[in-house]
Design a protein around this motif. Structure first.
Motif, PDB file in Angstrom:
ATOM      1  N   HIS A  76     -10.776 -33.371 -15.966  1.00  0.00           N
ATOM      2  CA  HIS A  76     -10.243 -32.532 -14.888  1.00  0.00           C
ATOM      3  C   HIS A  76     -11.252 -31.432 -14.553  1.00  0.00           C
ATOM      4  CE1 HIS A  76      -6.312 -34.451 -14.975  1.00  0.00           C
ATOM      5  NE2 HIS A  76      -6.370 -34.388 -16.309  1.00  0.00           N
ATOM      6  N   PRO A  77     -12.168 -31.705 -13.620  1.00  0.00           N
ATOM      7  CA  PRO A  77     -13.212 -30.722 -13.291  1.00  0.00           C
ATOM      8  C   PRO A  77     -12.668 -29.585 -12.441  1.00  0.00           C
ATOM      9  CG  PRO A  77     -13.407 -32.638 -11.868  1.00  0.00           C
ATOM     10  CD  PRO A  77     -12.304 -32.943 -12.846  1.00  0.00           C
ATOM     11  N   PRO A  78     -13.353 -28.440 -12.439  1.00  0.00           N
ATOM     12  CA  PRO A  78     -12.920 -27.318 -11.601  1.00  0.00           C
ATOM     13  C   PRO A  78     -13.050 -27.675 -10.121  1.00  0.00           C
ATOM     14  CG  PRO A  78     -15.079 -26.886 -12.550  1.00  0.00           C
ATOM     15  CD  PRO A  78     -14.557 -28.119 -13.214  1.00  0.00           C
ATOM     16  N   ILE A  79     -12.206 -27.073  -9.300  1.00  0.00           N
ATOM     17  CA  ILE A  79     -12.181 -27.356  -7.863  1.00  0.00           C
ATOM     18  C   ILE A  79     -12.977 -26.300  -7.104  1.00  0.00           C
ATOM     19  CG2 ILE A  79     -10.677 -27.477  -5.832  1.00  0.00           C
ATOM     20  CD1 ILE A  79      -8.522 -28.686  -7.627  1.00  0.00           C
ATOM     21  N   SER A  80     -13.786 -26.756  -6.149  1.00  0.00           N
ATOM     22  CA  SER A  80     -14.500 -25.864  -5.242  1.00  0.00           C
ATOM     23  C   SER A  80     -14.084 -26.221  -3.815  1.00  0.00           C
ATOM     24  CB  SER A  80     -16.014 -26.021  -5.410  1.00  0.00           C
ATOM     25  OG  SER A  80     -16.415 -27.344  -5.095  1.00  0.00           O
TER      26      SER A  80
END
Length: 350
Positions: free
Chosen positions: A273-277
């Motif tokens: 679950h990668p960070p959102i940009s």
């Protein structure tokens, strides 16, 4: 990918076959630098890391050509019957010519090799009466690219030859999902690495990877997926994007698969679950202005390794690629039409 839960980098996969996009992503970096400068943000250009992936990978092919030791030999590029990613491939050919104008490269399909290739008395690969020093595979990684026994025979002919293969069949298999999963088993890394710090560093990038063999461990894996499907991704022994199973479909697919021998061709991987940009994805043919979207990115590191079973001659990192997609999209393959090439922008988090 950066895993938000632990805030550390996690390995999605590693690819050894038909590794692409080095040529195109170099152009993306140049384009993004140009845009920043045109907008007057000259101070921000230094935050875009230099990327020489194309030169790095092409130099690896050239080093292999030199190691072979025949200045008249050619670099053979194995291509598909219809090549959709031809621009990226051509960049490598042009860069080879720029780095050493004496090196000749030729493009052939596996069918061509079956019809035209042979081995001489020294087990050198001969195509069109010319010795082949290096075979660079940009095909032969999906079933439709090896449609008959003829193409398998061509692959065997190449493998039996003295030509340096990129990759050899061993490195091709090393890029499969099953090998990736097997390396996470207790005691396996210790067979290849001896320093505890290195072993710990490699283990830290692994996610949970589980086999689906017909044994107690495989049955436990199936039960995990049925109990919490959103936590996992099902991956087959396939490349090229568009083949994975996500979300509730994991449970549905697992119920169909659990009693079939086909289940052993898949692995279960914990979902990252990668960070959102936020940003804009520019697509050819899109109507109207691009919309601001929530996105996630995946960083690819290009490397070159040359060696045999006795010694590694070259082993280095040569560049990077950033692939960005909408956070709502499961698949991220650029060639498959889901992701887009991007450029990292470095910031100080301290």
């Amino acid at each position: 990918m950066l895993h938000s839960d632990a805030n550390i980098i996690k390995q999605v996969e590693y690819n050894t076959m038909s590794v692409s996009m080095a040529g195109v992503c170099n152009g993306i970096s140049i384009c993004n630098r140009f845009v920043l400068e045109e907008l007057g943000h000259h101070d921000k250009v230094e935050n875009l890391p230099e990327n020489n992936a194309l030169t790095g990978l092409t130099s690896g092919l050239l080093e292999a050509w030199k190691i072979y030791g025949d200045p008249t030999a050619v670099i053979l590029i194995i291509v598909e019957d219809i090549t959709y990613n031809i621009c990226d491939q051509r960049f490598h050919e042009f860069e080879l010519k720029r780095l050493n104008s004496r090196v000749k490269s030729v493009r052939k399909t596996l069918t061509d090799i079956y019809q035209q290739g042979c081995l001489n008395e020294h087990n050198e690969l001969i195509v069109d009466d010319i010795v082949v020093s290096v075979v660079y595979f940009r095909s032969a990684y999906t079933p439709d690219q090896i449609p008959s026994k003829n193409e398998w025979d061509a692959r065997l002919l190449i493998e039996r030859s003295q030509a340096i293969k990129c990759p050899s069949i061993q490195y091709h298999l090393a890029g499969t999902k099953k090998v990736q999963q097997a390396l996470t088993k207790p005691g396996i890394l210790e067979r290849f690495l001896s320093e505890p710090k290195k072993i710990a560093a490699v283990k830290e990038i692994f996610t949970g990877l589980y086999g689906l063999d017909f044994d107690e461990s495989g049955d436990q894996t199936i039960q995990m997926a049925l109990n919490d499907p959103e936590k996992f991704v099902l991956k087959p022994q396939r490349e090229g994007g568009g083949n994975n199973i996500y979300g509730q479909e994991v449970r549905e697919f697992m119920l169909k698969l659990k009693d079939s021998k086909e289940r052993t061709a898949w692995i279960l991987m914990e979902r990252i679950h990668p960070p959102i940009s936020t940003g804009y994805i520019i697509r050819a043919g899109a109507i109207g202005l691009p919309q601001l979207s929530e996105m996630v990115s995946e960083l690819g590191i290009f490397g070159v390794i040359i060696g045999d079973f006795q010694k590694i001659l070259v082993n280095r990192q040569v560049g990077h690629m950033l692939r960005t997609k909408k956070s709502t999209d499961n698949e991220g393959g650029v060639a498959a039409g889901f992701g887009a090439l991007d450029t990292p922008y470095l910031i100080d988090v301290n």
